[in-house]
Design a protein around this motif. Structure first.
Motif, short mmCIF file in Angstrom:
data_model
loop_
_atom_site.label_atom_id
_atom_site.label_comp_id
_atom_site.label_asym_id
_atom_site.label_seq_id
_atom_site.Cartn_x
_atom_site.Cartn_y
_atom_site.Cartn_z
N THR A 76 0.83 -1.20 0.00
CA THR A 76 0.00 0.00 0.00
C THR A 76 0.86 1.25 0.00
O THR A 76 2.04 1.21 0.39
N THR A 77 0.26 2.35 -0.40
CA THR A 77 0.98 3.63 -0.33
C THR A 77 1.26 3.99 1.13
O THR A 77 2.30 4.58 1.42
N ASP A 78 0.37 3.63 2.02
CA ASP A 78 0.60 3.89 3.45
C ASP A 78 1.87 3.19 3.93
O ASP A 78 2.62 3.74 4.73
N TYR A 79 2.12 2.00 3.44
CA TYR A 79 3.34 1.28 3.82
C TYR A 79 4.57 1.99 3.24
O TYR A 79 5.57 2.17 3.93
N ILE A 80 4.48 2.41 1.98
CA ILE A 80 5.60 3.12 1.35
C ILE A 80 5.93 4.39 2.14
O ILE A 80 7.09 4.70 2.39
N TYR A 81 4.90 5.13 2.54
CA TYR A 81 5.10 6.37 3.30
C TYR A 81 5.52 6.12 4.74
O TYR A 81 5.93 7.03 5.44
N GLY A 82 5.41 4.87 5.21
CA GLY A 82 5.79 4.56 6.58
C GLY A 82 4.69 4.86 7.58
O GLY A 82 4.93 4.92 8.78
N ILE A 83 3.47 5.02 7.09
CA ILE A 83 2.34 5.31 7.97
C ILE A 83 1.90 4.05 8.72
O ILE A 83 1.45 4.12 9.85
N THR A 84 2.06 2.91 8.07
CA THR A 84 1.69 1.64 8.68
C THR A 84 2.83 0.64 8.52
O THR A 84 3.65 0.78 7.61
N THR A 85 2.85 -0.33 9.40
CA THR A 85 3.85 -1.40 9.29
C THR A 85 3.25 -2.64 8.62
O THR A 85 3.94 -3.63 8.44
N ILE A 86 1.98 -2.55 8.26
CA ILE A 86 1.31 -3.68 7.60
C ILE A 86 1.62 -3.61 6.11
O ILE A 86 1.19 -2.69 5.43
N LYS A 87 2.37 -4.58 5.64
CA LYS A 87 2.82 -4.56 4.25
C LYS A 87 1.73 -5.00 3.29
O LYS A 87 1.58 -4.43 2.21
N GLU A 88 0.99 -6.02 3.66
CA GLU A 88 -0.01 -6.58 2.76
C GLU A 88 -1.23 -5.67 2.65
O GLU A 88 -1.75 -5.23 3.67
#
Length: 113
Positions: free
Chosen positions: A57-69
């Motif tokens: 997810t874009t959230d993972y790329i931005y470091g907003i979440t640690t959930i990769k899937e």
């Protein structure tokens, strides 16, 4: 935002080099290195392309979440289409749409019996 750290982790997990990723995404290797080193920030389109490439997810790329899937949708394409249609119907017409759907649903069950 620590995009660089996220990209380093994704590259390592995928077992590819920055050079290969830059080639695959058709961006300059120096530009990608700037992202990885946190010297520059990718634009939104590039973040979307990175997320798509790494199936995250874009959230993972931005470091907003640690959930990769990415979260999976409980709906298939047809069901999502029906929801989109439903949301486009004026509020006062939605009960008719629901009743019509129920009529079709019930007629399908009666034929199988």
């Amino acid at each position: 935002m620590d995009i660089g750290n996220q990209l380093r982790n994704l590259l390592e997990q995928a077992g590819i080099t920055q050079k290969q990723l830059a080639k695959d995404l058709n961006i300059a290797a120096t530009t990608l290195n700037g992202y990885v080193q946190n010297r520059r920030q990718p634009d939104a389109k590039t973040v979307i392309r990175l997320a798509s490439y790494f199936h995250t997810t874009t959230d993972y790329i931005y470091g907003i979440t640690t959930i990769k899937e990415p979260l999976s949708s409980p709906y298939n394409a047809q069901e999502r289409h029906l929801v989109k249609i439903f949301r486009g119907i004026p509020e006062d017409k939605r009960p008719l749409y629901i009743e019509t759907g129920l009529a079709f649903s019930n007629s399908g069950r009666k034929k199988k019996s």
